[in-house]
Scaffold this motif. Structure first.
Motif, PDB file in Angstrom:
ATOM      1  N   ARG A  46      -4.508  -5.677  29.686  1.00  0.00           N
ATOM      2  CA  ARG A  46      -4.841  -4.592  28.754  1.00  0.00           C
ATOM      3  C   ARG A  46      -3.583  -3.969  28.150  1.00  0.00           C
ATOM      4  O   ARG A  46      -3.519  -3.711  26.946  1.00  0.00           O
ATOM      5  CB  ARG A  46      -5.676  -3.528  29.465  1.00  0.00           C
ATOM      6  N   LEU A  47      -2.587  -3.731  28.988  1.00  0.00           N
ATOM      7  CA  LEU A  47      -1.354  -3.119  28.482  1.00  0.00           C
ATOM      8  C   LEU A  47      -0.565  -4.092  27.607  1.00  0.00           C
ATOM      9  O   LEU A  47       0.068  -3.682  26.631  1.00  0.00           O
ATOM     10  CB  LEU A  47      -0.496  -2.598  29.636  1.00  0.00           C
ATOM     11  N   GLN A  75       3.117   7.402  20.128  1.00  0.00           N
ATOM     12  CA  GLN A  75       1.729   7.667  19.723  1.00  0.00           C
ATOM     13  C   GLN A  75       0.716   7.162  20.745  1.00  0.00           C
ATOM     14  O   GLN A  75      -0.418   7.612  20.758  1.00  0.00           O
ATOM     15  CB  GLN A  75       1.426   6.983  18.388  1.00  0.00           C
ATOM     16  N   TYR A  76       1.113   6.205  21.556  1.00  0.00           N
ATOM     17  CA  TYR A  76       0.176   5.540  22.456  1.00  0.00           C
ATOM     18  C   TYR A  76       0.297   5.977  23.917  1.00  0.00           C
ATOM     19  O   TYR A  76      -0.338   5.391  24.782  1.00  0.00           O
ATOM     20  CB  TYR A  76       0.365   4.019  22.369  1.00  0.00           C
ATOM     21  N   LYS A  81      -1.623   5.855  29.520  1.00  0.00           N
ATOM     22  CA  LYS A  81      -2.011   6.580  30.737  1.00  0.00           C
ATOM     23  C   LYS A  81      -3.488   6.358  31.046  1.00  0.00           C
ATOM     24  O   LYS A  81      -3.865   6.163  32.200  1.00  0.00           O
ATOM     25  CB  LYS A  81      -1.704   8.076  30.583  1.00  0.00           C
ATOM     26  N   SER A  82      -4.306   6.358  30.022  1.00  0.00           N
ATOM     27  CA  SER A  82      -5.747   6.162  30.195  1.00  0.00           C
ATOM     28  C   SER A  82      -6.051   4.787  30.794  1.00  0.00           C
ATOM     29  O   SER A  82      -6.895   4.662  31.688  1.00  0.00           O
ATOM     30  CB  SER A  82      -6.444   6.325  28.846  1.00  0.00           C
ATOM     31  N   LYS A  95       7.996  10.237  37.473  1.00  0.00           N
ATOM     32  CA  LYS A  95       8.699   9.051  36.979  1.00  0.00           C
ATOM     33  C   LYS A  95       8.403   8.762  35.505  1.00  0.00           C
ATOM     34  O   LYS A  95       9.053   7.925  34.897  1.00  0.00           O
ATOM     35  CB  LYS A  95       8.302   7.829  37.814  1.00  0.00           C
ATOM     36  N   LEU A  96       7.428   9.450  34.946  1.00  0.00           N
ATOM     37  CA  LEU A  96       7.032   9.211  33.561  1.00  0.00           C
ATOM     38  C   LEU A  96       8.058   9.824  32.613  1.00  0.00           C
ATOM     39  O   LEU A  96       8.397  10.998  32.727  1.00  0.00           O
ATOM     40  CB  LEU A  96       5.654   9.834  33.304  1.00  0.00           C
ATOM     41  N   ARG A  97       8.572   9.006  31.708  1.00  0.00           N
ATOM     42  CA  ARG A  97       9.552   9.528  30.759  1.00  0.00           C
ATOM     43  C   ARG A  97       9.586   8.672  29.498  1.00  0.00           C
ATOM     44  O   ARG A  97       9.248   7.495  29.521  1.00  0.00           O
ATOM     45  CB  ARG A  97      10.930   9.607  31.390  1.00  0.00           C
TER      46      ARG A  97
END
Length: 159
Positions: A46-47, A75-76, A81-82, A95-97
């Motif tokens: 999916r990613l 934008q995504y 995340k979803s 850790k998200l950046r």
């Protein structure tokens, strides 16, 4: 996971018990990367499809996910995340950046702006350890660091 791949419930529980510790994949276990890849197959697909749509690159090393591209990636972020959450994974928001090209871009401990490099601090520390190993010997240096020498040496020879 094993059950969904055709194993009986009984064998699935046994395999899960053998390959996990406290309900998680143990870091460093030889089985962990394989199981991680199996568990992430759908999410990876999916990613990867999203990355193609964004004209970006997608990579994952264990639980470190990277999307590389232009400003379009921004934008995504909610969609990314979803997908991760929808596939049953938690996001470590610490850790998200978002890293832009005019700043140091670090992925899994490597600097990846133009060439792949390690941080200067890491390189200096490694050089220091090499120096001490040459000067005092590996065994003495490890003992000085209070590391379990026998365990480390045993694992070193297994490589």
């Amino acid at each position: 996971m094993f059950y969904h791949h055709g194993y009986t419930k009984e064998l699935s529980y046994t395999l899960a018990a053998l390959t996990t510790y406290n309900g998680s994949l143990p870091q460093g276990a030889p089985t962990s990367p394989y199981i991680s890849n199996i568990l992430c197959q759908r999410m990876d697909k999916r990613l990867l499809a999203l990355a193609k749509k964004m004209n970006a690159d997608y990579s994952r090393y264990a639980d470190d996910i990277t999307m590389s591209g232009d400003e379009n990636v921004r934008q995504y972020i909610e969609t990314i995340k979803s997908i991760i959450i929808n596939e049953g994974f938690d996001i470590n928001y610490k850790k998200l950046r978002l890293q832009t090209d005019n700043n140091m871009q670090e992925v899994t401990g490597l600097i990846v702006n133009e060439d792949v490099k390690v941080k200067r601090k890491y390189k200096k520390r490694l050089e220091q350890h090499i120096y001490y190993c040459k000067k005092f010997g590996v065994y003495s240096h490890l003992k000085k660091l209070n590391l379990k020498v026998n365990h480390i040496l045993k694992n070193t020879y297994m490589v």
